[in-house]
Motif scaffolding. Structure first.
Motif, short mmCIF file in Angstrom:
data_model
loop_
_atom_site.label_atom_id
_atom_site.label_comp_id
_atom_site.label_asym_id
_atom_site.label_seq_id
_atom_site.Cartn_x
_atom_site.Cartn_y
_atom_site.Cartn_z
N ALA A 98 -4.19 11.68 -14.09
CA ALA A 98 -3.30 12.44 -13.56
C ALA A 98 -1.83 11.39 -13.09
O ALA A 98 -0.87 11.17 -13.92
N THR A 99 -2.16 11.17 -12.67
CA THR A 99 -1.18 10.31 -11.51
C THR A 99 -1.11 8.98 -12.23
O THR A 99 -0.24 7.92 -12.55
N ALA A 100 -2.07 7.97 -12.69
CA ALA A 100 -2.22 7.32 -13.66
C ALA A 100 -1.38 7.38 -14.91
O ALA A 100 -0.54 7.00 -15.40
N ARG A 101 -2.22 8.50 -15.69
CA ARG A 101 -1.75 9.32 -16.79
C ARG A 101 0.32 8.96 -16.73
O ARG A 101 1.17 8.13 -17.23
N GLU A 145 4.50 14.34 -0.77
CA GLU A 145 3.65 15.53 -1.44
C GLU A 145 3.51 15.42 -2.63
O GLU A 145 4.66 16.98 -3.11
N HIS A 146 2.63 15.85 -3.28
CA HIS A 146 2.49 16.54 -4.58
C HIS A 146 1.97 17.37 -4.52
O HIS A 146 0.66 17.97 -4.36
N TRP A 147 2.68 18.69 -5.09
CA TRP A 147 2.33 19.93 -4.81
C TRP A 147 0.69 20.65 -6.72
O TRP A 147 -0.12 21.53 -6.29
N GLY A 148 1.22 19.90 -7.55
CA GLY A 148 0.37 19.07 -8.56
C GLY A 148 -0.64 17.97 -8.20
O GLY A 148 -1.26 17.68 -7.46
N SER A 149 -1.08 18.19 -10.02
CA SER A 149 -2.49 16.56 -9.86
C SER A 149 -1.48 15.32 -9.82
O SER A 149 -2.26 14.42 -9.77
N SER A 150 -0.19 15.23 -10.20
CA SER A 150 0.69 14.09 -10.20
C SER A 150 1.14 13.39 -8.75
O SER A 150 1.85 13.87 -8.75
N GLY A 151 0.83 12.49 -8.65
CA GLY A 151 1.56 12.07 -7.43
C GLY A 151 2.94 11.21 -8.18
O GLY A 151 3.97 11.49 -6.74
N PHE A 152 3.37 11.33 -8.77
CA PHE A 152 4.88 11.41 -8.97
C PHE A 152 5.68 12.50 -9.75
O PHE A 152 6.43 12.08 -9.28
N ALA A 153 4.67 13.54 -10.01
CA ALA A 153 5.79 14.58 -9.96
C ALA A 153 6.45 15.47 -9.32
O ALA A 153 5.68 16.01 -8.69
N ASN A 154 8.20 15.57 -9.36
CA ASN A 154 8.31 16.18 -8.50
C ASN A 154 8.17 15.22 -7.05
O ASN A 154 8.35 16.03 -5.84
N VAL A 188 0.82 -1.32 0.10
CA VAL A 188 0.02 0.57 0.23
C VAL A 188 0.88 0.98 -0.15
O VAL A 188 1.51 1.16 1.01
N ALA A 189 0.41 2.11 -0.98
CA ALA A 189 1.56 3.30 -0.87
C ALA A 189 0.58 4.76 -1.25
O ALA A 189 -0.69 4.48 -1.32
N PHE A 190 0.55 5.91 -0.12
CA PHE A 190 0.07 6.89 0.32
C PHE A 190 0.64 7.51 -0.34
O PHE A 190 1.36 7.76 -0.45
N VAL A 191 -0.49 8.46 -1.64
CA VAL A 191 -0.21 9.20 -2.69
C VAL A 191 -0.98 10.62 -2.36
O VAL A 191 -1.81 11.57 -2.93
#
Length: 208
Positions: A153-156, A116-125, A60-63
């Protein structure tokens, strides 16, 4: 879409933004998505998935989204419309009840809690990609809020990074029905490898 198997050693559930502001009565955003959340059974489905994923021994990963603090976004050249709304409404404020985890979705020992993500994607930055790959994760199941913003956004981004992506159409919600429709029926099929219901996904998990 082809039938998918979910290896307990290669799969992770990404739980995106499970904050009180999104999921609890009295949350700042919950009233705007409550109708759709109740229609799809969001909370019960998230609870069922959380239990089944943990019983199956899957990571389990919290995003989490950036918890708002005074000064956030104020001097940015071009904050997004969503970031401007957070700045105005103080969504997920750090140190406040709305920015705390919903009591049914609190990290446990062994869970990943990404930056923590600043935008919509949990991966970006963030460190999410590195931490998943260090555990050998190749398949991600992405649930939480909102369907047509952070989930999409995270899925893409996950697909671009080479992950197998599963969306769960009744383990998310949006502010409007059109957002749910776009996320699962128009946009999702262009990048997700599987789009399932909660019941379908649970049936596909390895036995405990």
């Amino acid at each position: 879409m082809a039938e998918t198997s979910y290896s307990r050693d290669r799969t992770a559930l990404l739980l995106v933004d499970p904050y009180n502001d999104f999921l609890s009565e009295g949350g700042r955003v919950f009233p705007m998505l409550k109708e759709l959340a109740e229609k799809v059974g969001l909370l019960d489905n998230l609870r069922a998935l959380n239990r089944a994923i943990r019983a199956a021994g899957i990571q389990v990963a919290f995003v989490p989204h950036r918890r708002w603090e005074p000064g956030d976004y104020e001097h940015w050249d071009h904050p997004s419309p969503s970031q401007r709304k957070i700045m105005q409404m103080h969504h997920f404020a750090r140190g406040e009840w709305g920015g705390e985890w919903h009591p049914d979705f609190v990290p446990k020992p062994g869970d990943i809690v990404a930056q923590e993500h600043w935008g919509s994607s949990g991966f970006a930055n963030t460190d999410l990609d590195m931490r998943l790959k260090q555990r050998g994760i190749t398949h991600v199941i992405i649930v939480g809020l909102l369907a047509n913003t952070c989930i999409e956004a995270t899925a893409r981004y996950a697909q671009e990074l080479g992950y197998h992506v599963t969306l769960v159409r009744d383990a998310t919600a949006a502010l409007h029905p059109e957002g749910m429709h776009a996320a699962h029926d128009i946009n999702g099929p262009t990048f997700a490898h599987a789009i399932l219901t909660t019941a379908e996904l649970i049936a596909a998990l390895p036995k405990a």
